[in-house]
Scaffold this motif. Structure first.
Motif, PDB file in Angstrom:
ATOM      1  N   LEU A   1       0.796  -1.144   0.041  1.00 31.63           N
ATOM      2  CA  LEU A   1      -0.032   0.085   0.084  1.00 31.63           C
ATOM      3  C   LEU A   1       0.812   1.067   0.088  1.00 31.63           C
ATOM      4  O   LEU A   1       0.519   2.177  -0.747  1.00 31.63           O
ATOM      5  N   ALA A   2       1.768   1.234   0.748  1.00 28.99           N
ATOM      6  CA  ALA A   2       2.799   2.388   0.624  1.00 28.99           C
ATOM      7  C   ALA A   2       3.645   2.621  -0.641  1.00 28.99           C
ATOM      8  O   ALA A   2       3.694   3.615  -0.924  1.00 28.99           O
ATOM      9  N   ALA A   3       4.034   1.399  -1.313  1.00 26.84           N
ATOM     10  CA  ALA A   3       4.564   1.443  -2.395  1.00 26.84           C
ATOM     11  C   ALA A   3       3.612   2.159  -3.280  1.00 26.84           C
ATOM     12  O   ALA A   3       3.683   3.051  -4.477  1.00 26.84           O
ATOM     13  N   LEU A   4       2.249   1.774  -3.488  1.00 26.76           N
ATOM     14  CA  LEU A   4       1.370   2.201  -4.329  1.00 26.76           C
ATOM     15  C   LEU A   4       0.942   3.603  -4.311  1.00 26.76           C
ATOM     16  O   LEU A   4       0.860   4.389  -5.171  1.00 26.76           O
ATOM     17  N   LYS A   5       1.055   4.008  -3.007  1.00 23.89           N
ATOM     18  CA  LYS A   5       0.675   5.372  -2.733  1.00 23.89           C
ATOM     19  C   LYS A   5       2.038   6.258  -3.139  1.00 23.89           C
ATOM     20  O   LYS A   5       1.817   7.460  -3.888  1.00 23.89           O
ATOM     21  N   ALA A   6       3.194   5.653  -2.909  1.00 22.98           N
ATOM     22  CA  ALA A   6       4.262   6.579  -3.252  1.00 22.98           C
ATOM     23  C   ALA A   6       4.357   6.620  -4.771  1.00 22.98           C
ATOM     24  O   ALA A   6       4.595   7.934  -5.534  1.00 22.98           O
ATOM     25  N   ASP A   7       4.088   5.516  -5.522  1.00 21.62           N
ATOM     26  CA  ASP A   7       3.866   5.379  -7.076  1.00 21.62           C
ATOM     27  C   ASP A   7       2.733   6.425  -7.637  1.00 21.62           C
ATOM     28  O   ASP A   7       3.041   6.882  -8.607  1.00 21.62           O
ATOM     29  N   PHE A   8       1.773   6.352  -6.750  1.00 20.10           N
ATOM     30  CA  PHE A   8       0.609   7.120  -7.178  1.00 20.10           C
ATOM     31  C   PHE A   8       0.946   8.638  -7.215  1.00 20.10           C
ATOM     32  O   PHE A   8       0.667   9.449  -8.126  1.00 20.10           O
ATOM     33  N   GLU A   9       1.701   8.766  -6.149  1.00 22.31           N
ATOM     34  CA  GLU A   9       1.944  10.349  -5.839  1.00 22.31           C
ATOM     35  C   GLU A   9       3.079  10.751  -7.028  1.00 22.31           C
ATOM     36  O   GLU A   9       3.212  11.897  -7.419  1.00 22.31           O
ATOM     37  N   LYS A  10       3.762   9.970  -7.474  1.00 16.44           N
ATOM     38  CA  LYS A  10       4.789  10.369  -8.257  1.00 16.44           C
ATOM     39  C   LYS A  10       4.358  10.222  -9.835  1.00 16.44           C
ATOM     40  O   LYS A  10       4.629  11.176 -10.468  1.00 16.44           O
ATOM     41  N   ASN A  11       3.330   9.229  -9.879  1.00 11.98           N
ATOM     42  CA  ASN A  11       2.995   9.365 -11.438  1.00 11.98           C
ATOM     43  C   ASN A  11       1.808  10.538 -11.447  1.00 11.98           C
ATOM     44  O   ASN A  11       1.473  11.118 -12.493  1.00 11.98           O
ATOM     45  N   LEU A  12       1.148  10.843 -10.373  1.00 10.26           N
ATOM     46  CA  LEU A  12       0.356  11.990 -10.371  1.00 10.26           C
ATOM     47  C   LEU A  12       1.211  13.584 -10.778  1.00 10.26           C
ATOM     48  O   LEU A  12       0.439  14.307 -11.654  1.00 10.26           O
ATOM     49  N   SER A  13       2.107  13.702 -10.630  1.00  9.99           N
ATOM     50  CA  SER A  13       2.913  14.897 -11.017  1.00  9.99           C
ATOM     51  C   SER A  13       2.992  14.871 -12.637  1.00  9.99           C
ATOM     52  O   SER A  13       3.436  15.903 -13.144  1.00  9.99           O
ATOM     53  N   VAL A  14       3.262  13.702 -13.193  1.00 13.55           N
ATOM     54  CA  VAL A  14       3.277  13.617 -14.555  1.00 13.55           C
ATOM     55  C   VAL A  14       2.144  12.992 -15.357  1.00 13.55           C
ATOM     56  O   VAL A  14       2.032  12.518 -16.690  1.00 13.55           O
TER      57      VAL A  14
END
Length: 293
Positions: A209-222
Motif C-alpha cells: 500500500l505504501a509503495a502504491l501510494k508513493a507510485d501514485f504520488e509520483k505518477n500524479l506529477s506527470v
C-alpha cells in the motif's frame, strides 16, 4: 529560630497549645487521683479484707480509671483535630495545601526534642509555668498591601486556568474527532483486507500500500504529459483503424471482382440467365392461356 525550628510567632502558638495540654493533663490526673482517694475513703474502713473483696475493689477502680483515661484520650484527639482545622482553614484562604507526615508522630528523637522543649519552657525558674495564658485569635486577612497583591494574582491565575481549561476541552474534542476518524479508517482497512491471520501478510500489504501510494504520488506529477501521450496514441490508432478498414474494403472488392472472373461464377451466371429466360417464356405462355379463357 529556636529549639523546634520555628519562628517566634509559631513557637509562641506551640507554647500556648502545650500549656493548654498540660492544664488538661493535670486536671485529668487529679481526677484519677480522686478515684483512688474515693476508694480509700469509702471502702478501706476495715483492718482486713478477703481476696474477693480486694478483687472487687480493684475491678471497680479499674473501670473508673479506664473510663477517665479513655475520655481524656478521646478529648485530646478531638482537640488536635480542631487545631488542625484552624490551620487548614487559614491555609485554604490563601489557596495553600498543607501536608502532614503521620510517621513523624512516633519519631522517638522528635518526641524527646519536644519533651526537652517543654521541660525548658515550663520548669526553668518557674516563671513561664505561672505566666498568664495568651489566647491569640486568628488574624483577619487584610485587603491591602501584600494580601491585595496576592488576591489579584490568584484571580489572574484562576482566569488563566479557566482559559487553559477551555482550550484543553477544545483540544480534547479535536483529538476525539481525529481518533474516531482514525478508528473508522482502520476499520475500513480491516474490512478491505479481511484481517489476514498472518502478521507478515499484514506487513506485506502495508508495504504494498505504501509503495502504491508513493507510485501514485509520483505518477500524479506527470499525469498531464501521460494523458497527452495517450490522446496522441488514440488519434494515431484511429487513423490506423481507418486505413485498415479502407484496405479491407478494397480487398473485398478485389475478391468479388476475382470471383466474378472465375469459370464457376460465369457458369452460374449463364445458368441463371437461361432460367430467367425460361421463366419469362413460361409466363408468356400462361398469359396466352389466360386470354383464351
Amino acid at each position: 529560630m529556636a529549639e523546634l525550628g520555628l519562628n517566634e510567632h509559631h513557637q509562641n502558638a506551640v507554647i500556648n497549645y502545650m500549656r493548654f495540654a498540660r492544664s488538661k493533663r493535670a486536671l485529668r490526673l487529679k481526677t484519677v487521683d480522686s478515684c483512688f482517694q474515693d476508694l480509700k475513703d469509702s471502702r478501706l474502713t476495715e483492718d482486713t479484707f478477703t481476696v474477693d473483696e480486694v478483687t472487687e475493689m480493684l475491678d471497680g477502680l479499674k473501670v473508673v480509671v479506664h473510663s477517665e483515661v479513655e475520655s481524656e484520650l478521646i478529648n485530646t484527639a478531638y482537640t488536635n483535630v480542631l487545631l488542625l482545622r484552624q490551620l487548614f482553614c487559614q491555609a485554604e484562604k490563601w489557596y495553600l495545601k498543607l501536608q502532614t507526615d503521620i510517621s513523624d508522630l512516633e519519631n522517638r528523637e522528635l518526641l524527646e526534642q519536644v519533651a526537652e522543649f517543654e521541660k525548658t519552657e515550663f520548669t526553668s525558674s518557674g516563671k513561664k509555668a505561672n505566666s498568664e495564658i495568651i489566647k491569640p485569635k486568628l488574624a483577619p486577612l487584610n485587603e491591602g498591601g501584600t494580601s491585595e497583591l496576592l488576591s489579584k494574582e490568584i484571580t489572574r491565575l484562576q482566569d488563566e486556568n479557566d482559559k487553559l481549561k477551555a482550550r484543553l476541552r477544545t483540544v480534547e474534542t479535536q483529538a476525539t474527532s481525529a481518533l474516531e476518524e482514525k478508528l473508522k479508517l482502520e476499520q475500513f482497512l480491516k474490512d478491505l483486507n479481511k484481517v489476514p491471520e498472518d502478521q507478515k501478510e499484514v506487513a506485506v500489504l502495508e508495504e504494498t500500500l505504501a509503495a502504491l501510494k508513493a507510485d501514485f504520488e509520483k505518477n500524479l506529477s506527470v499525469s498531464t504529459e501521460r494523458q497527452k501521450s495517450l490522446q496522441d496514441n488514440l488519434i494515431s490508432t484511429k487513423h490506423d483503424l481507418l486505413k485498415v478498414q479502407e484496405h479491407l474494403s478494397l480487398t473485398e472488392k478485389e475478391l468479388e471482382k476475382k470471383f466474378q472472373e472465375t469459370a464457376a461464377y460465369r457458369n452460374m451466371k449463364e445458368i441463371l440467365t437461361k432460367r430467367n429466360e425460361q421463366v419469362k417464356e413460361l409466363r408468356k405462355r400462361l398469359s396466352q392461356y389466360e386470354t383464351e379463357d
